[in-house]
Design an enzyme around this catalytic site. Structure first.
Site, PDB file in Angstrom:
ATOM      1  N   ASN A 125       0.817  -1.207   0.000  1.00 26.93           N
ATOM      2  CA  ASN A 125       0.000   0.000   0.000  1.00 26.93           C
ATOM      3  C   ASN A 125       0.856   1.266   0.000  1.00 26.93           C
ATOM      4  O   ASN A 125       1.591   1.520   0.969  1.00 26.93           O
ATOM      5  CB  ASN A 125      -0.917   0.022   1.227  1.00 26.93           C
ATOM      6  CG  ASN A 125      -1.770   1.285   1.262  1.00 26.93           C
ATOM      7  OD1 ASN A 125      -2.692   1.424   0.467  1.00 26.93           O
ATOM      8  ND2 ASN A 125      -1.442   2.217   2.147  1.00 26.93           N
ATOM      9  N   GLU A 126       0.767   2.035  -1.075  1.00 27.46           N
ATOM     10  CA  GLU A 126       1.334   3.383  -1.198  1.00 27.46           C
ATOM     11  C   GLU A 126       2.854   3.441  -1.083  1.00 27.46           C
ATOM     12  O   GLU A 126       3.412   4.533  -0.936  1.00 27.46           O
ATOM     13  CB  GLU A 126       0.665   4.345  -0.201  1.00 27.46           C
ATOM     14  CG  GLU A 126      -0.823   4.507  -0.455  1.00 27.46           C
ATOM     15  CD  GLU A 126      -1.497   5.566   0.386  1.00 27.46           C
ATOM     16  OE1 GLU A 126      -2.645   5.940   0.064  1.00 27.46           O
ATOM     17  OE2 GLU A 126      -0.890   6.027   1.384  1.00 27.46           O
ATOM     18  N   ASN A 127       3.518   2.296  -1.170  1.00 23.82           N
ATOM     19  CA  ASN A 127       4.977   2.313  -1.041  1.00 23.82           C
ATOM     20  C   ASN A 127       5.659   2.826  -2.303  1.00 23.82           C
ATOM     21  O   ASN A 127       6.624   3.595  -2.222  1.00 23.82           O
ATOM     22  CB  ASN A 127       5.470   0.901  -0.704  1.00 23.82           C
ATOM     23  CG  ASN A 127       4.808   0.347   0.536  1.00 23.82           C
ATOM     24  OD1 ASN A 127       4.655   1.051   1.535  1.00 23.82           O
ATOM     25  ND2 ASN A 127       4.378  -0.905   0.489  1.00 23.82           N
TER      26      ASN A 127
END
Length: 821
Positions: A425-427
């Site tokens: 997630n969102e890395n």
């Protein structure tokens, strides 16, 4: 194979750290599976961390150590017998000791562990202990060795394999649990056991294909003979012969005219039992049972004139995803039961959702979760648990991430609901946009996991499902060349609307697939009453703010309200205004996304649920109560939807038909004064093809208001209604006293018929203000002058008149100042 649970007779006591004196010296009964927090709560030694400001009173937990102890009495291993001590999950930094000898150390809550104890059993009781040391201190030490990597919160959650939101999030508490959080048992076996079974079911036309892989562990006692694994699905049987020394094999079984598994809203969900029996020439050694569903899932990422598609295709059929993001349903995970999961997932299905995204800051979910999604037809998007941070690719982190991935890919392989694996997630977005590169200075940040390791593991262990490197990301493109949050490719997260703009900001983007978007509101009134003292019912009280974790959360709530209506000073009025704004933001964004299919093929709202009582983006609060936004979502995710949107300065009507049948009928369009006087009207034929969208552009005179403050545009068809207002609430001439209610007894509670004498917008009954257990069947209904709507309230409350209170019977009218005021 003989399995014996070891769940009784445990105690837990403090073993180090800043533990208060009244707790440090007290061993208490321990529930296994469980956590220290729940045991101390049961012993009434700590206050409930979900209430008031109690979370802050328990920060000493972060650096404490705990010792679980029991006596293990088991018969010695028979000749040729192997005996394993198996932990399915330990949270998180643990040392396991049996009869004074250390068996091993662990530092990953996302995987299980197995220890050979055949030489340590004597028949008499021997002490078994599990010591849990501070996960925070462990992470700090790893960080010192590997280097500090960017993350959004103070604790280095990215340096230990523990549920990231254990350390606090912008909707969750910072409790940092510890404990034997999954089952523990002894397993006695001889010759060989089934170490892993991976049934992979797909469709080839009308024929089901079941490929079953098995991995076996041999006892290591010199028994190295031939084995056979028999696989049975219905009347079909396959054999996996394993010659001397072999430890893995597979078989493929064809199932003609297989029953086809479909997502909810597209067909049925038949499940087939798969039995695997491991034998040698002396008889059965081990058995494994699973359920599968025959279906095929692919991800269409075909390049086009816009960018590239992002469409889930099930059994050859494109699916518009009506989804919700899922976080852990309770921060104290071990309190979750199958019934709790069933209720939570049921609320998603009741809201017309067909997908849940298991977000990467939580856990690989329980077997109950996936079993229920299989049964209900809810697709599952599964993040690998890496979220919002840079992750080291060096030891000791790397081997743990790969080990947990292997275990969970194998564990989840049978589930037909599992539709998509996602790298995190969102890395990838964070690496590009959140000033990570300078902070990293060349250190690893996780790219190898997303682009190499996870795809390789899935190719080897489960090639039947698609993979996406990150949410958001633009797969197949260099993130420095095509931005990971580019709305023309892959997945997009839309957070500018909430953080800095307005929910109408969604109109600026047409994502191929929106996997996060949302708007905050406090929990329901009853949930606030259960978690805060009466004196804390103030948006600036310390206790209320302790349950508002978002940066400038209340400021964003106020600014969101102020763009459309006045911001109330009274707390109860403000509470309703925030909930109403969340509902409108939800409806607006969902209609925008669904109304631009097939360019957009997915809407995954942040978020379905909460893990404690908190102001958040959830549409169902931490007590399982539906916020008004849940009702807006249910209407927005209905198979058929009417909604207005503005194009070139004028409203147009969008009709969405997400069914397999054409939608034909006559839509009645009217421009009506608030007092009921008709201004203009027309009927129009409407035809929407199956799984399609149609846009109707009414004549200019119909959609041009003569008096913007006192007129509403209405479209009605097949019991569906869409309305469009020509001004914001603070400029509308609402009648604040437009509603009356007639209440009558009905089965299970009351029917409440609400009648409007003037246009009433967003009519709602906040029934939990009277009865915390009451549930109303509908909410956010627009009524023209003279119209009525009957709400059904399920309640055992004895005083029906309480439900006509102005605090309960609400609408937008009373929140907006009358014109000229």
């Amino acid at each position: 194979m003989i399995r014996t649970e070891l769940h009784s007779g445990w105690t837990v006591r403090a073993a180090g750290g800043p533990v208060p004196d009244g707790i440090a010296a007290v061993p208490v009964p321990a529930t296994v599976p469980g956590t220290v927090h729940t045991d101390l709560l049961a012993a009434e030694l700590i206050p409930d961390p979900y209430l008031g400001e109690n979370e802050a009173a328990l920060v000493w937990f972060h650096r404490s150590s705990w010792l679980y102890e029991t006596a293990l009495q088991a018969a010695p291993a028979a000749p040729g017998e192997r005996v394993d001590l198996v932990f399915d999950g330990l949270d998180t930094v643990a040392t396991i000791t049996l009869d004074g000898a250390e068996l091993g150390r662990t530092a990953n809550m996302h995987r299980g562990y197995r220890f050979d104890v055949r030489d340590r059993l004597r028949g008499a009781a021997v002490p078994l202990s599990v010591r849990f040391d501070s996960a925070l201190e462990y992470a700090e030490q790893v960080q010192k060795v590997l280097g500090e990597r960017p993350r959004p919160y103070p604790h280095p959650f990215n340096a230990v394999r523990k549920m990231a939101c254990s350390f606090g999030w912008d909707w969750g508490p910072d409790l940092q649990t510890a404990g034997i959080w999954k089952p523990v048992r002894l397993e006695r076996w001889r010759v060989a056991r089934l170490a892993s079974v991976r049934p992979l079911a797909t469709l080839d036309g009308s024929t089901g294909r079941l490929v079953v892989h098995v991995d076996v562990e041999r006892s290591g006692l010199g028994v190295d003979g031939p084995l056979v694994a028999e696989v049975r699905v219905g009347d079909h049987v396959g054999q996996i012969p394993l010659r001397a020394g072999e430890t893995s094999g597979m078989t493929e079984i064809a199932v003609p005219d297989a029953p086809v598994w479909w997502p909810v809203g597209h067909g049925d969900q038949p499940l087939a039992r798969v039995d695997v029996l491991l034998r040698d020439d002396t008889g059965e050694l081990d058995a494994h049972h699973a359920r599968v569903g025959f279906r095929t899932i692919t991800l269409d990422e075909t390049p086009d004139e816009i960018g590239s598609a992002f469409t889930l295709v099930v059994n050859g059929k494109p699916i518009f995803v009506r989804g919700l993001n899922w976080i852990p349903e309770d921060h104290l995970l071990t309190r979750l039961t199958r019934d709790v999961y069933a209720a939570a997932i049921g609320r998603a299905v009741d809201a017309n959702a067909n997908l849940l995204r298991v977000w990467g800051g939580g856990i690989y979910e329980s077997d109950d979760f996936y079993d229920l999604c299989d049964e209900l037809g809810v697709l599952v998007w599964q993040d690998f648990p890496l979220a919002c941070a840079a992750y080291a690719e060096e030891e000791p982190i790397r081997s743990e991430i790969l080990a947990e991935a292997r275990q969970n890919i194998a564990r989840l392989a049978p589930h037909p609901s599992l539709a998509l694996w996602n790298g995190g997630n969102e890395n990838i977005w964070g690496h590009e946009d959140w000033d990570w590169k300078a902070a990293l200075g060349g250190m690893s940040w996780g790219a190898r996991y997303y682009y190499e390791d996870f795809p390789a593991l899935l190719a080897a262990l489960d090639p039947t499902r698609p993979y996406h490197p990150g949410s958001p990301s633009s797969p197949g493109h260099d993130p420095e060349a095509v931005h990971p949050n580019d709305d023309r490719y892959g997945t997009r997260h839309e957070w500018e609307a909430w953080n800095r703009q307005d929910y109408t900001y969604h109109a600026n983007f047409l994502p191929r697939f929106c996997s996060e978007f949302g708007w905050q509101a406090p929990p329901t009134w009853s949930t606030l009453r259960e978690s805060l003292a009466a004196e804390d019912f103030d948006r600036e009280s310390p206790a209320f703010l302790a349950h508002q974790k978002a940066e400038d959360g209340n400021g964003k709530l106020d600014r969101g309200i102020a763009r459309h209506m006045r911001v109330p000073a009274d707390f109860a009025e403000w509470h309703w205004a925030t909930q109403l704004t969340q509902a409108r933001a939800t409806a607006y964004a969902v209609a925008h996304l669904r109304g631009h299919a097939p360019r957009t093929t997915g809407s995954v709202l942040w978020q379905l649920n909460d893990c404690w009582p908190v102001t958040s983006w959830a549409v169902v609060d931490g007590a399982g109560r539906r916020k008004p936004a849940w009702y807006a979502l249910r209407r927005g995710y209905a198979p058929r939807l009417l909604a207005f949107r503005v194009e070139d300065g004028r409203p147009v009507l969008v009709a969405v038909n997400d069914t397999d049948q054409p939608w034909r009928g006559t839509v009645r369009l009217r421009r009506v004064a608030f007092d009921g006087t008709p201004s203009a009207g027309a009927d129009a034929a409407l035809v929407v093809a199956p799984r399609a969208v149609s846009v109707l552009r009414p004549a200019p005179d119909l959609v041009t208001a003569a008096d913007p403050a006192r007129e509403v545009l209405v479209a009605d068809m097949d019991a569906l209604r869409a309305t469009h207002l020509f001004a914001e609430d603070f400029d509308l001439a609402y009648d604040p006293a437009a509603l009356s209610a007639d209440i009558r007894p009905a089965e299970g509670g009351y029917s409440i018929t609400v009648t409007a004498t003037s246009f009433a917008r967003d009519v709602a009954l906040l029934v939990d203000k009277i009865d915390p257990d009451a549930v109303v069947d509908d909410m956010l209904v627009d009524l023209l002058a003279g119209e009525s709507h009957t709400f059904h309230v399920r309640t055992a409350w004895a005083d029906p008149q309480a439900f006509r209170s102005p605090a309960v019977l609400r609408s937008a009218n009373a929140l907006a100042a009358p014109a000229g005021a």
